[in-house]
Design a protein around this motif. Structure first.
Motif, mmCIF file in Angstrom:
data_model
loop_
_atom_site.group_PDB
_atom_site.id
_atom_site.type_symbol
_atom_site.label_atom_id
_atom_site.label_comp_id
_atom_site.label_asym_id
_atom_site.label_seq_id
_atom_site.Cartn_x
_atom_site.Cartn_y
_atom_site.Cartn_z
ATOM 1 N N GLY A 71 0.820 -1.223 0.000
ATOM 2 C CA GLY A 71 0.000 0.000 0.000
ATOM 3 C C GLY A 71 0.842 1.256 0.000
ATOM 4 O O GLY A 71 1.930 1.276 0.595
ATOM 5 N N ALA A 72 0.329 2.283 -0.717
ATOM 6 C CA ALA A 72 0.958 3.610 -0.749
ATOM 7 C C ALA A 72 2.438 3.522 -1.142
ATOM 8 O O ALA A 72 3.302 4.142 -0.509
ATOM 9 N N GLY A 73 2.695 2.704 -2.156
ATOM 10 C CA GLY A 73 4.045 2.666 -2.726
ATOM 11 C C GLY A 73 5.120 2.220 -1.767
ATOM 12 O O GLY A 73 6.291 2.582 -1.916
ATOM 13 N N GLY A 74 4.722 1.431 -0.749
ATOM 14 C CA GLY A 74 5.715 0.907 0.189
ATOM 15 C C GLY A 74 5.783 1.692 1.483
ATOM 16 O O GLY A 74 6.391 1.263 2.470
ATOM 17 N N ILE A 96 14.707 1.409 -3.346
ATOM 18 C CA ILE A 96 14.944 2.823 -3.684
ATOM 19 C C ILE A 96 13.762 3.697 -3.260
ATOM 20 O O ILE A 96 13.907 4.902 -3.033
ATOM 21 N N GLY A 97 12.604 3.065 -3.110
ATOM 22 C CA GLY A 97 11.406 3.803 -2.682
ATOM 23 C C GLY A 97 11.569 4.486 -1.336
ATOM 24 O O GLY A 97 10.899 5.477 -1.054
ATOM 25 N N MET A 98 12.492 3.974 -0.502
ATOM 26 C CA MET A 98 12.764 4.651 0.782
ATOM 27 C C MET A 98 13.265 6.074 0.501
ATOM 28 O O MET A 98 12.948 7.018 1.217
ATOM 29 N N ALA A 99 14.053 6.213 -0.578
ATOM 30 C CA ALA A 99 14.652 7.521 -0.905
ATOM 31 C C ALA A 99 13.660 8.399 -1.662
ATOM 32 O O ALA A 99 13.482 9.578 -1.329
ATOM 33 N N THR A 100 12.986 7.829 -2.662
ATOM 34 C CA THR A 100 12.085 8.668 -3.479
ATOM 35 C C THR A 100 10.857 9.119 -2.679
ATOM 36 O O THR A 100 10.383 10.242 -2.836
ATOM 37 N N SER A 101 10.385 8.256 -1.777
ATOM 38 C CA SER A 101 9.189 8.619 -0.994
ATOM 39 C C SER A 101 9.456 9.810 -0.081
ATOM 40 O O SER A 101 8.532 10.558 0.250
ATOM 41 N N ALA A 102 10.705 10.003 0.291
ATOM 42 C CA ALA A 102 11.043 11.131 1.179
ATOM 43 C C ALA A 102 10.721 12.468 0.509
ATOM 44 O O ALA A 102 10.418 13.452 1.185
ATOM 45 N N THR A 103 10.729 12.485 -0.838
ATOM 46 C CA THR A 103 10.366 13.706 -1.573
ATOM 47 C C THR A 103 8.935 13.632 -2.078
ATOM 48 O O THR A 103 8.178 14.595 -2.018
ATOM 49 N N ILE A 161 2.554 5.275 -5.818
ATOM 50 C CA ILE A 161 3.527 6.374 -5.800
ATOM 51 C C ILE A 161 4.595 6.063 -4.748
ATOM 52 O O ILE A 161 4.291 5.812 -3.591
ATOM 53 N N GLY A 162 5.851 6.050 -5.194
ATOM 54 C CA GLY A 162 6.956 5.704 -4.292
ATOM 55 C C GLY A 162 7.544 4.351 -4.622
ATOM 56 O O GLY A 162 8.622 3.984 -4.162
ATOM 57 N N ALA A 163 6.817 3.593 -5.469
ATOM 58 C CA ALA A 163 7.342 2.285 -5.868
ATOM 59 C C ALA A 163 8.409 2.452 -6.946
ATOM 60 O O ALA A 163 8.461 3.470 -7.643
ATOM 61 N N ALA A 164 9.232 1.432 -7.113
ATOM 62 C CA ALA A 164 10.257 1.460 -8.171
ATOM 63 C C ALA A 164 9.578 1.497 -9.540
ATOM 64 O O ALA A 164 10.000 2.214 -10.451
ATOM 65 N N HIS A 166 6.772 2.826 -10.143
ATOM 66 C CA HIS A 166 6.261 4.205 -10.320
ATOM 67 C C HIS A 166 7.389 5.121 -10.790
ATOM 68 O O HIS A 166 7.235 5.885 -11.740
ATOM 69 N N LEU A 167 8.547 5.000 -10.140
ATOM 70 C CA LEU A 167 9.691 5.850 -10.503
ATOM 71 C C LEU A 167 10.064 5.638 -11.966
ATOM 72 O O LEU A 167 10.203 6.583 -12.735
ATOM 73 N N CYS A 168 10.159 4.360 -12.375
ATOM 74 C CA CYS A 168 10.570 4.058 -13.755
ATOM 75 C C CYS A 168 9.510 4.552 -14.739
ATOM 76 O O CYS A 168 9.812 5.134 -15.774
ATOM 77 N N GLY A 169 8.240 4.372 -14.376
ATOM 78 C CA GLY A 169 7.166 4.868 -15.236
ATOM 79 C C GLY A 169 7.208 6.381 -15.360
ATOM 80 O O GLY A 169 7.010 6.947 -16.443
ATOM 81 N N MET A 170 7.515 7.039 -14.244
ATOM 82 C CA MET A 170 7.594 8.512 -14.253
ATOM 83 C C MET A 170 8.750 8.974 -15.159
ATOM 84 O O MET A 170 8.593 9.879 -15.981
ATOM 85 N N LEU A 171 9.903 8.281 -15.051
ATOM 86 C CA LEU A 171 11.056 8.628 -15.899
ATOM 87 C C LEU A 171 10.729 8.392 -17.369
ATOM 88 O O LEU A 171 11.092 9.166 -18.246
ATOM 89 N N PHE A 172 9.982 7.297 -17.648
ATOM 90 C CA PHE A 172 9.616 6.954 -19.032
ATOM 91 C C PHE A 172 8.707 8.046 -19.604
ATOM 92 O O PHE A 172 8.949 8.553 -20.703
ATOM 93 N N MET A 173 7.686 8.434 -18.838
ATOM 94 C CA MET A 173 6.755 9.459 -19.327
ATOM 95 C C MET A 173 7.448 10.807 -19.494
ATOM 96 O O MET A 173 7.179 11.539 -20.442
#
Ligand code: MLT
Length: 327
Positions: A71-74, A96-103, A161-164, A166-173
């Motif tokens: 839930g909630a991207g980890g 990596i979601g530990m780091a991206t979720s902080a932002t 949001i916050g999942a790996a 999600h991050l990769c999808g965001m970078l792709f878009m």
């Protein structure tokens, strides 16, 4: 006389308390340990966790029991551990979601850099850009053209949001300058089920979840996000080969404990992690899934702490540039 006796009793009690704390750590672990995996069972984080937990249990002489809290991207699972007792019997395996979720999350239930103790890094897993097997595109350029032409209907699965994913999808878009419809799941285990069934079109997920499906032809692979092609997926070009300049992302994983967990416990756990990562069966299984164990020097509290701090700094401007937040 009475005061002297009282002081003697207090001193004896304090010594006993101290020695019982030290003996608890010295005899640690004396019972099974719970490892929280912040995504559904059957996904890449779960796969890595079960492999490592089994090997660590052998060295510790106590079972590490996996509990999936998705839930909630980890961040739900991470929050569970942040508020747990720091007694050495609750752990978190996250990536990596530990780091991206902080932002990404401006209202997290925990302070990422102050709510955890560190055990060590586990592995860094490449990602794959994959699609349902009947996707009508023969290469990454074709997939991008298809996505742009169908941007209001193409669906991209992720684990929140916050999942790996999600991050990769965001970078792709961001790379194709086209927002697509995203479909969140509690993990990419269940997302894979829908990709296999054709209910969702595209996903960027870790090789620990996609390698076997790609090799079996049940999904289509368009790119890997590693600097060079993977031995287990030789025919899959890198995203850079496919035209996405600089598109490289590796999903590092670490093991954490709640703040206040005794240093003797985290050091003992780091030793068990280092033994586990040297286990030939773990290394062979990781290799089959397109990844490799972290080194002994990386499987340490100081290395994980440094990695988390540097990755928060690295991803903050990227996330702010994409303008995507969880709230
Ligand atoms: C993710 O961040 O996408 C997770 O790896 C998904 C999962 O482990 O289920």
């Amino acid at each position: 006389m009475k005061i002297t006796k009282a002081i003697a009793c207090a001193t004896a009690f304090a010594t006993l308390a101290l020695s019982s704390t030290v003996s608890l750590a010295a005899g640690y672990p004396e019972r099974s340990i719970t490892m929280i995996v912040p995504f559904s069972a059957g996904g890449p984080t779960d796969t890595v966790s079960r492999l490592v937990a089994e090997a660590m249990s052998k060295d510790l002489g106590q079972q590490i029991i996996i509990e999936n809290v998705g839930g909630a991207g980890g961040t739900l699972g991470a929050g569970r551990v942040a508020s747990a007792e720091g007694d050495g019997y609750t752990l978190l395996l996250h990536h990596i979601g530990m780091a991206t979720s902080a932002t990404l999350y401006r209202k997290l239930a925990y302070d990422t850099l102050n709510a955890f103790e560190y055990v060590g890094l586990v592995t860094e897993v490449p990602m794959t850009i994959v699609a349902r097997k009947d996707m009508d595109a023969k290469d990454l350029k074709g997939l991008i053209d298809y996505a742009k032409a169908h941007k209001d209907t193409v669906t991209v699965a992720n684990a929140g949001i916050g999942a790996a994913s999600h991050l990769c999808g965001m970078l792709f878009m961001s790379a194709i300058q086209t927002p697509l419809v995203t479909v969140p799941y509690k993990g990419t285990g269940p997302a894979m089920t829908d990709l296999l069934g054709g209910q969702v079109d595209i996903m960027c997920d870790q090789t620990t979840n996609t390698t076997k499906q790609i090799q079996g032809g049940t999904i289509k692979a368009y790119a890997v996000t590693s600097p060079k092609r993977l031995d287990v997926l030789k025919d899959v070009p890198t995203a850079v080969e496919g035209g996405l300049a600089g598109f490289e992302v590796g999903i590092w994983h670490g093991i954490y404990a709640p703040k206040g967990t005794p240093k003797e416990a985290t050091e003992r756990l780091s030793k068990a992690l280092q033994v586990a990562l040297k286990d030939p069966n773990v290394a062979a299984r990781f290799a089959e899934l397109g990844t490799a164990p972290s080194s002994a020097s990386d499987a340490t509290p100081v290395a994980l702490k440094a990695k988390l701090e540097s990755e928060i700094t690295r991803w903050k401007p990227v996330i702010e540039g994409a303008g995507q937040y969880a709230d």
